[in-house]
Motif scaffolding. Structure first.
Motif, mmCIF file in Angstrom:
data_model
loop_
_atom_site.group_PDB
_atom_site.id
_atom_site.type_symbol
_atom_site.label_atom_id
_atom_site.label_comp_id
_atom_site.label_asym_id
_atom_site.label_seq_id
_atom_site.Cartn_x
_atom_site.Cartn_y
_atom_site.Cartn_z
ATOM 1 N N TYR A 50 1.888 32.811 -44.226
ATOM 2 C CA TYR A 50 1.138 33.468 -43.156
ATOM 3 C C TYR A 50 -0.199 33.976 -43.684
ATOM 4 O O TYR A 50 -0.355 34.268 -44.865
ATOM 5 C CB TYR A 50 1.941 34.622 -42.548
ATOM 6 C CG TYR A 50 2.176 35.777 -43.495
ATOM 7 C CD1 TYR A 50 1.290 36.846 -43.558
ATOM 8 C CD2 TYR A 50 3.288 35.808 -44.332
ATOM 9 C CE1 TYR A 50 1.501 37.908 -44.432
ATOM 10 C CE2 TYR A 50 3.506 36.865 -45.204
ATOM 11 C CZ TYR A 50 2.606 37.907 -45.243
ATOM 12 O OH TYR A 50 2.808 38.951 -46.121
ATOM 13 N N PRO A 76 1.245 29.460 -39.504
ATOM 14 C CA PRO A 76 1.616 29.456 -38.096
ATOM 15 C C PRO A 76 0.408 29.356 -37.167
ATOM 16 O O PRO A 76 -0.648 29.916 -37.451
ATOM 17 C CB PRO A 76 2.311 30.807 -37.884
ATOM 18 C CG PRO A 76 2.354 31.482 -39.189
ATOM 19 C CD PRO A 76 1.497 30.737 -40.135
ATOM 20 N N THR A 78 0.078 30.003 -33.006
ATOM 21 C CA THR A 78 0.866 30.498 -31.875
ATOM 22 C C THR A 78 0.253 30.091 -30.542
ATOM 23 O O THR A 78 -0.949 29.846 -30.441
ATOM 24 C CB THR A 78 0.987 32.039 -31.917
ATOM 25 O OG1 THR A 78 -0.321 32.614 -31.873
ATOM 26 C CG2 THR A 78 1.697 32.493 -33.182
ATOM 27 N N GLU A 79 1.127 30.031 -29.555
ATOM 28 C CA GLU A 79 0.709 29.793 -28.173
ATOM 29 C C GLU A 79 1.082 31.028 -27.367
ATOM 30 O O GLU A 79 1.997 31.764 -27.741
ATOM 31 C CB GLU A 79 1.422 28.568 -27.604
ATOM 32 C CG GLU A 79 1.038 27.277 -28.298
ATOM 33 C CD GLU A 79 1.768 26.075 -27.713
ATOM 34 O OE1 GLU A 79 2.294 26.180 -26.586
ATOM 35 O OE2 GLU A 79 1.817 25.054 -28.396
ATOM 36 N N THR A 83 5.528 30.505 -28.314
ATOM 37 C CA THR A 83 5.829 29.375 -29.184
ATOM 38 C C THR A 83 4.964 29.427 -30.434
ATOM 39 O O THR A 83 3.797 29.794 -30.376
ATOM 40 C CB THR A 83 5.571 28.046 -28.440
ATOM 41 O OG1 THR A 83 6.359 28.026 -27.255
ATOM 42 C CG2 THR A 83 5.921 26.848 -29.296
ATOM 43 N N MET A 84 5.558 29.028 -31.541
ATOM 44 C CA MET A 84 4.844 28.966 -32.812
ATOM 45 C C MET A 84 5.029 27.582 -33.413
ATOM 46 O O MET A 84 6.104 26.993 -33.293
ATOM 47 C CB MET A 84 5.415 30.037 -33.758
ATOM 48 C CG MET A 84 4.721 30.155 -35.078
ATOM 49 S SD MET A 84 5.344 31.590 -35.999
ATOM 50 C CE MET A 84 6.325 30.762 -37.237
ATOM 51 N N GLU A 102 -5.828 31.036 -38.042
ATOM 52 C CA GLU A 102 -4.916 29.902 -37.881
ATOM 53 C C GLU A 102 -5.628 28.618 -38.275
ATOM 54 O O GLU A 102 -6.798 28.432 -37.934
ATOM 55 C CB GLU A 102 -4.459 29.777 -36.420
ATOM 56 C CG GLU A 102 -3.712 30.967 -35.888
ATOM 57 C CD GLU A 102 -3.303 30.795 -34.420
ATOM 58 O OE1 GLU A 102 -3.873 29.920 -33.727
ATOM 59 O OE2 GLU A 102 -2.421 31.541 -33.977
ATOM 60 N N TYR A 136 8.187 35.285 -32.189
ATOM 61 C CA TYR A 136 7.655 33.983 -32.605
ATOM 62 C C TYR A 136 8.443 33.408 -33.787
ATOM 63 O O TYR A 136 8.871 32.259 -33.749
ATOM 64 C CB TYR A 136 6.174 34.101 -33.005
ATOM 65 C CG TYR A 136 5.245 34.274 -31.841
ATOM 66 C CD1 TYR A 136 4.732 33.169 -31.176
ATOM 67 C CD2 TYR A 136 4.864 35.537 -31.396
ATOM 68 C CE1 TYR A 136 3.862 33.311 -30.102
ATOM 69 C CE2 TYR A 136 4.000 35.695 -30.328
ATOM 70 C CZ TYR A 136 3.504 34.579 -29.681
ATOM 71 O OH TYR A 136 2.657 34.724 -28.613
ATOM 72 N N TYR A 137 8.598 34.205 -34.842
ATOM 73 C CA TYR A 137 9.318 33.714 -36.019
ATOM 74 C C TYR A 137 10.790 33.471 -35.704
ATOM 75 O O TYR A 137 11.351 32.465 -36.129
ATOM 76 C CB TYR A 137 9.181 34.691 -37.196
ATOM 77 C CG TYR A 137 7.910 34.477 -37.975
ATOM 78 C CD1 TYR A 137 7.872 33.587 -39.041
ATOM 79 C CD2 TYR A 137 6.750 35.148 -37.637
ATOM 80 C CE1 TYR A 137 6.704 33.373 -39.756
ATOM 81 C CE2 TYR A 137 5.577 34.946 -38.343
ATOM 82 C CZ TYR A 137 5.552 34.058 -39.399
ATOM 83 O OH TYR A 137 4.397 33.840 -40.097
#
Length: 188
Positions: A50, A76, A78-79, A83-84, A102, A136-137
């Motif tokens: 990360y 990662p 993310t959305e 979602t990731m 990101e 997420y995770y």
């Protein structure tokens, strides 16, 4: 959301943010050294890590070392729908929805990931991890059960007991500047 989890998250974040910058930098360096020594990290070929937020354990030194070792390093992406995805760090970066850096690139198959190094807000001796609350995770980890998951945190983030529910995904160990906590509750 569970009120106890919110209280734990609030208290742990306050302690983490209270660390002076020099102490945070020294602790981050110690965490990186501990991670570099782990057989799980040395064996892994594809690692999802990360990009740290300003008050999180900064793993930049670890990331440089992993790349020098020829490892595939992903981060990662993310959305907004929770979602990731994992995207290989290939040079181009952007600021994501939470202000986190990101990588820009192709999404990797979760099945290709050997090791995941996750941030956390709080943890306990039994390696129960409390994140920021977005899940997420936890959702992503269910898509790659073959990957070993390790959390990185400062020791001030440790609680006597982290409240969890059925959606919380366990980690194998938590690495801090002081020690390594394992799910077996055995100290290294």
């Amino acid at each position: 959301m569970n009120e106890s989890k919110q209280n734990q998250r609030r208290g742990a974040l306050l302690r983490r943010r209270a660390l002076p910058p020099q102490q945070r930098a020294a602790a981050s360096a110690a965490i990186c050294r501990r991670l570099m020594e782990l057989p799980e990290v040395r064996r892994a070929q594809v690692i999802l890590s990360y990009a740290a937020m300003p008050d999180e354990a900064d793993l930049t030194a670890l990331h440089k070392w992993l790349e020098q070792q020829g490892k595939v390093l992903a981060f990662p992406v993310t959305e907004g729908n929770g979602t990731m995805h994992a995207v290989q760090a290939a040079g181009q970066w952007r600021t994501g929805g939470y202000g986190i850096q990101e990588p820009v690139g192709e999404i990797m198959a979760p099945s290709s990931i050997d090791l995941i190094i996750a941030p956390c807000v709080a943890f306990d001796d039994r390696c129960r991890r409390l994140g920021h609350g977005g899940g997420y995770y936890d959702r992503f980890l269910t898509t790659c059960p073959q990957a070993i998951c390790i959390a990185a945190a400062f020791d001030v983030q440790r609680l006597d007991r982290v409240y969890t529910d059925r959606y919380d995904y366990p980690v194998k160990m938590v690495v801090t500047e002081c020690r390594i906590y394992k799910t077996s509750d055995k100290e290294i």
